[in-house]
Design a protein around this motif. Sequence first.
Motif, PDB file in Angstrom:
ATOM      1  N   UNK B  19      41.834  41.674  35.618  1.00  0.00           N
ATOM      2  CA  UNK B  19      42.941  40.325  35.737  1.00  0.00           C
ATOM      3  C   UNK B  19      43.922  40.400  34.507  1.00  0.00           C
ATOM      4  N   UNK B  20      43.032  40.283  33.554  1.00  0.00           N
ATOM      5  CA  UNK B  20      44.004  40.264  32.261  1.00  0.00           C
ATOM      6  C   UNK B  20      45.159  41.273  32.097  1.00  0.00           C
ATOM      7  N   UNK B  21      44.799  42.305  32.565  1.00  0.00           N
ATOM      8  CA  UNK B  21      45.603  43.492  32.748  1.00  0.00           C
ATOM      9  C   UNK B  21      46.993  43.512  33.704  1.00  0.00           C
ATOM     10  N   UNK B  22      46.299  42.936  34.881  1.00  0.00           N
ATOM     11  CA  UNK B  22      47.360  42.562  35.750  1.00  0.00           C
ATOM     12  C   UNK B  22      48.324  41.585  35.111  1.00  0.00           C
ATOM     13  N   UNK B  23      47.816  40.497  34.661  1.00  0.00           N
ATOM     14  CA  UNK B  23      48.484  39.398  34.058  1.00  0.00           C
ATOM     15  C   UNK B  23      49.678  39.947  33.257  1.00  0.00           C
ATOM     16  N   UNK B  24      49.048  40.828  32.042  1.00  0.00           N
ATOM     17  CA  UNK B  24      49.899  41.250  31.003  1.00  0.00           C
ATOM     18  C   UNK B  24      51.010  42.202  31.641  1.00  0.00           C
ATOM     19  N   UNK B  25      50.512  42.987  32.670  1.00  0.00           N
ATOM     20  CA  UNK B  25      51.718  43.647  33.382  1.00  0.00           C
ATOM     21  C   UNK B  25      52.735  42.853  33.913  1.00  0.00           C
ATOM     22  N   UNK B  26      52.265  41.644  34.562  1.00  0.00           N
ATOM     23  CA  UNK B  26      53.308  40.920  35.043  1.00  0.00           C
ATOM     24  C   UNK B  26      54.158  40.014  33.969  1.00  0.00           C
ATOM     25  N   UNK B  27      53.585  39.936  32.864  1.00  0.00           N
ATOM     26  CA  UNK B  27      54.314  39.339  31.746  1.00  0.00           C
ATOM     27  C   UNK B  27      55.236  40.422  31.260  1.00  0.00           C
ATOM     28  N   UNK B 412      52.437  35.591  43.552  1.00  0.00           N
ATOM     29  CA  UNK B 412      51.567  36.683  42.952  1.00  0.00           C
ATOM     30  C   UNK B 412      51.107  36.216  41.628  1.00  0.00           C
ATOM     31  N   UNK B 413      52.095  35.790  40.885  1.00  0.00           N
ATOM     32  CA  UNK B 413      51.799  35.429  39.357  1.00  0.00           C
ATOM     33  C   UNK B 413      51.118  34.284  39.289  1.00  0.00           C
ATOM     34  N   UNK B 414      51.149  33.267  39.877  1.00  0.00           N
ATOM     35  CA  UNK B 414      50.389  32.078  40.031  1.00  0.00           C
ATOM     36  C   UNK B 414      48.997  32.265  40.500  1.00  0.00           C
ATOM     37  N   UNK B 415      49.017  32.947  41.618  1.00  0.00           N
ATOM     38  CA  UNK B 415      47.476  33.183  42.064  1.00  0.00           C
ATOM     39  C   UNK B 415      46.825  34.008  40.786  1.00  0.00           C
ATOM     40  N   UNK B 416      47.338  34.731  39.968  1.00  0.00           N
ATOM     41  CA  UNK B 416      46.863  35.780  38.962  1.00  0.00           C
ATOM     42  C   UNK B 416      46.394  34.651  37.870  1.00  0.00           C
ATOM     43  N   UNK B 417      47.290  33.644  37.501  1.00  0.00           N
ATOM     44  CA  UNK B 417      47.032  32.800  36.507  1.00  0.00           C
ATOM     45  C   UNK B 417      45.978  31.826  36.797  1.00  0.00           C
ATOM     46  N   UNK B 418      45.917  31.341  38.214  1.00  0.00           N
ATOM     47  CA  UNK B 418      44.788  30.453  38.594  1.00  0.00           C
ATOM     48  C   UNK B 418      43.284  31.222  38.564  1.00  0.00           C
ATOM     49  N   UNK B 419      43.559  32.538  38.835  1.00  0.00           N
ATOM     50  CA  UNK B 419      42.241  33.426  38.785  1.00  0.00           C
ATOM     51  C   UNK B 419      41.946  33.467  37.275  1.00  0.00           C
TER      52      UNK B 419
END
Lengths: 434, 434
Positions: B19-27, B412-419
């Motif tokens: 999840x961190x990797x996906x978040x970083x990718x979004x960021x 998608x980003x919100x869901x990622x941040x919540x998760x």
Amino acid sequence: MTRIVDLSNPELQALRRQTRAEYDAFRGRGLRLDMTRGKPAPDQLDLANEMLALPGNRDYFAEAGDDARNYGVLQGLPEARALFAPMLGAPAEQIFVADNSSLAVMHDCIVWALLKGVPGGASAWGSTMVQQTAPAFICPVPGYDRHFALCEEYRIRMLPVALTGQGPDMDAVEALVADPSVKAMWCVPKYSNPTGEVYSAETVRRLTAMRTGAADFRLFWDNAYAVHHLTGQQREIPSILDACAAAGNPDRAFVFGSTSKITLAGAGLAFFASSPANLAWFMARAFKRTIGSDKLNQLRHVRFLHDQAGLMRHMDRHRALLAPKFRAVEAALDQRLAGTGAATWARPEGGYFISLDAVPGTAKAVVALARDAGLALTAAGSTWPNGHDPHDSNLRLAPTFPSLADVTAASEAIALCILLAAIEQQTAARGETG
Amino acid sequence: MTRIVDLSNPELQALRRQTRAEYDAFRGRGLRLDMTRGKPAPDQLDLANEMLALPGNRDYFAEAGDDARNYGVLQGLPEARALFAPMLGAPAEQIFVADNSSLAVMHDCIVWALLKGVPGGASAWGSTMVQQTAPAFICPVPGYDRHFALCEEYRIRMLPVALTGQGPDMDAVEALVADPSVKAMWCVPKYSNPTGEVYSAETVRRLTAMRTGAADFRLFWDNAYAVHHLTGQQREIPSILDACAAAGNPDRAFVFGSTSKITLAGAGLAFFASSPANLAWFMARAFKRTIGSDKLNQLRHVRFLHDQAGLMRHMDRHRALLAPKFRAVEAALDQRLAGTGAATWARPEGGYFISLDAVPGTAKAVVALARDAGLALTAAGSTWPNGHDPHDSNLRLAPTFPSLADVTAASEAIALCILLAAIEQQTAARGETG
């Protein structure tokens, strides 16, 4: 004409019979005339008909790129603030654009002052009501009935002060403001409602410099007729904000204005202008109340008037329609009343009213006589706090709305009613009955 | 997905890394997205572009012959009141048309209640402040931040009550209103901001019938989303005015509404509707404040929408633009969060928001994560009185303004941040560090 008080008894009775006959003749015409309110006439509104189709389809972006259709831009569009900055005597950054009513802006300042206080104050104005000392406003008289109605609504004490022709009697004002419960003063500084007088530079200077008992004293500066000239000679007054700043009292004035008598009376823009501290205070309150005023109407005004020159050209067109009506009133009063001592009246160089002082004790009688003859006049007393003129003398004539023909007919009738009331009073004073 | 709390430690750490990797990718995409405010999108405003040229040159006479350009007609044009009567659930005679902001109408009701009192009350609401008992409003939570901000501004106590999906917890409400200092209650009865729930008929009945300690108790009935459906099945609620009258409490409800999210957000009409006694009270106050609202804007609305059928057709066009955005949010949340226990969220059938409850204690963290990734969310806590959510759980998502593509990316980003926030919290709870 001879002064009524100087007539012999037979002369007085002859004039009485003649004036009554003329009054009865007028009444017999069965006219329905209205000189009560300061409304623009339809031909004045026609001057702005182009606005009815503005800003026009697909024209909704403000200069800074904001979509004027959506929420936001609480302070108002910069181009609208810039357009009216000269009229308000304030830089565009110190102007807030409200909805269509400057009276509403004044109302909001009062309720916010009562409930929240204003910058520089130790407490909300309403908190003193608890200690049995309601806050007070100084009220130059004769003045605007809707100002006084706001004070009545919120139980604010009203302290009348005489107008002098140069603005309020400043000696009286300076004495009153020493009391810390005196929180504010109504001012219509230019072409005042109803006297038409313009505050002199010295009056303005003393208002800005006077020592006040209340640290949070405010001038409610209703510059409603800033550009509403009736002659080619445009009277100007100092910017009250500049003058307050120069006097070391930068937060003293709340400035109000509107386009109600420039563009469309029911669909104009209203303005608040003041010092940076006061503007920040106002905006913080306003942002609790609304997300922003109608920016499309701001854009509509910008598209129609363009700039200060466009605004002044537009006001010239109003003047061309209004000046003849004011001259018709003055001509009728001159013709019938000059030299009689039955009345004195103003010859305003701008604004919307003619203030007239009938013989003390006759104003109500004049309004009643007029009503019986089919002519509606503003109620006697309405230019005084609580609707009570202690002299029963002042009358406010509003010649803008009726046609020129109606204004002419109404003015002749008004002069007749004033003369008749003065004659009746003099007759009664001499102990005679007709 | 497995519930996060049920994951083994290695599973949790693996999900955390992914999840961190996906978040970083979004960021890393460097997007700038905004889901903070319930604003219409430009394509929604385009639906009303015709209004920009209305009422049109020489079209200014209202049905009754009034010149809509001039002063007057305080209550609003009869044809404008008739047009919105069905939406407001009130007869046209019991409607007042204000300027562009229903929030402003609510504000004015509050300040007038504080300074003047309301019908049926023994004193002004503000007078109890003197006795150290500030008046209180019941505040269903989560609720509308600007409602709460008005209470904060005027030092009105706020009493939160939980929403149930059918409206507020009525047992709690009935217990609270026994206190005579409880003067009012905020209600967004239909497609509530932000939960989207619709008050049930039983909730409405109990609100109208409950015994209140204050004889002058008022429901502040902000029916902001009366016609703002997101599905073909239009939810309806009883007319609160009829229901109050039937319950023998005819003066209990102040009804508010506007066209801000129907026609033009910054240039719509706002409304007050209530019982004859309340309307008379409101009009008497309003007439001190203004000579009338902008009638040309009323005429503009009548010319554009014509009638109730025209209004409903127009709302269908909004729905066609908005429903996909709401579905995009729900799809992203479903895909990423279903079964994880990281959040629950509403599936509103109307209105402007999606309310989401993250794992308690993580809402602020979610907003911070989103901000760091270029996504602006409404501040955590803003749906609670004083901006403080005691559970630090509720988030308000506003998907209307961004484009569908942006809503999709943001969701998608919100869901990622919540998760991610839920995972971090669970990790910390297990005493481990990454």
